[in-house]
Design a protein around this motif. Structure first.
Motif, short mmCIF file in Angstrom:
data_model
loop_
_atom_site.label_atom_id
_atom_site.label_comp_id
_atom_site.label_asym_id
_atom_site.label_seq_id
_atom_site.Cartn_x
_atom_site.Cartn_y
_atom_site.Cartn_z
N ILE A 22 0.80 -1.40 0.20
CA ILE A 22 0.46 -0.10 -0.41
C ILE A 22 1.20 1.29 0.54
N ASN A 90 -2.52 3.85 -7.92
CA ASN A 90 -3.61 4.07 -7.53
C ASN A 90 -4.38 3.28 -7.11
N ASP A 91 -4.83 2.25 -8.73
CA ASP A 91 -5.31 1.11 -8.62
C ASP A 91 -5.62 -0.05 -8.03
N ARG A 93 -2.84 0.70 -5.21
CA ARG A 93 -3.40 0.88 -3.77
C ARG A 93 -3.87 -0.34 -2.95
N LYS A 94 -5.20 0.77 -4.35
CA LYS A 94 -6.71 0.05 -3.27
C LYS A 94 -7.62 -1.44 -3.57
N ARG A 95 -6.51 -2.32 -4.28
CA ARG A 95 -6.71 -3.57 -4.37
C ARG A 95 -6.40 -3.74 -3.53
N LEU A 97 -5.62 -2.35 -0.42
CA LEU A 97 -6.23 -1.23 0.18
C LEU A 97 -7.68 -2.83 0.61
N ASP A 98 -8.39 -3.18 -0.79
CA ASP A 98 -9.44 -3.34 -0.45
C ASP A 98 -8.73 -4.85 0.72
#
Length: 179
Positions: A22, A90-91, A93-95, A97-98
């Motif tokens: 992340i 960014n994508d 990182r979001k994955r 974070l999920d």
């Protein structure tokens, strides 16, 4: 009891790995966003200077230098694809974070069966990742260590990187095997 300890260690290592990724992608995305803004700034400032100097009858060297700066900055931005790279990181990182949010929501007793699923999702994310920069990965690892552990313990565990490697971690694929 030993199984519970093994599970706790495995979950901690998995959480650490997710946290590091992340932070890595957060740093990488922010870098490309800043770089894109910098090249846009160069284009605006020196593009305006080129037009102004043409209109004011300035030296052809000044006009040429301003035009060259705009061209070089725009070419670098186009070739590197800073906007696309910022969105990619960014994508990613979001994955991560999920996955992290699911790990927080799940009861510790139910996570034993989900570790394989978490790891499978992580492998799918890794397949979409560009090659990592080792010095930047160490900086992200150090961030996680400082966030997760008390200062005394963290200070003993962080990896030391020279200032040159820290300053250029976004740019170069440094050999960090001795760090």
């Amino acid at each position: 009891m030993e199984d519970a300890d093994n599970l706790r260690v495995e979950l901690h290592e998995l959480n650490f790995y997710v946290q590091r990724n992340i932070r890595y992608h957060m740093r990488r995305g922010a870098f490309f966003l800043r770089w894109g803004r910098f090249t846009a700034f160069i284009g605006i400032i020196f593009g305006s200077a080129a037009v102004t100097s043409l209109l004011a009858g300035a030296s052809p060297y000044v006009t040429g230098a301003a035009a060259l700066m705009v061209t070089a900055a725009s070419a670098i931005d186009l070739v590197v694809g800073t906007g696309q790279r910022a969105w990619l990181h960014n994508d990613l990182r979001k994955r991560y974070l999920d996955i992290e949010s699911e790990m927080f929501l799940d009861e510790p007793s139910s996570q034993a069966g989900k570790i394989r699923a978490y790891k499978s999702r992580i492998r799918r994310i890794e397949a979409d990742e560009p090659p990592t920069l080792p010095a930047l990965e160490i900086l992200a690892r150090n961030d996680v260590i400082r966030a997760m552990y008390p200062k005394e313990e963290a200070d003993k565990s962080v990896s030391q990187l020279g200032w040159v490697k820290r300053a250029t971690a976004q740019w170069f694929d440094w050999d960090t095997s001795s760090s």
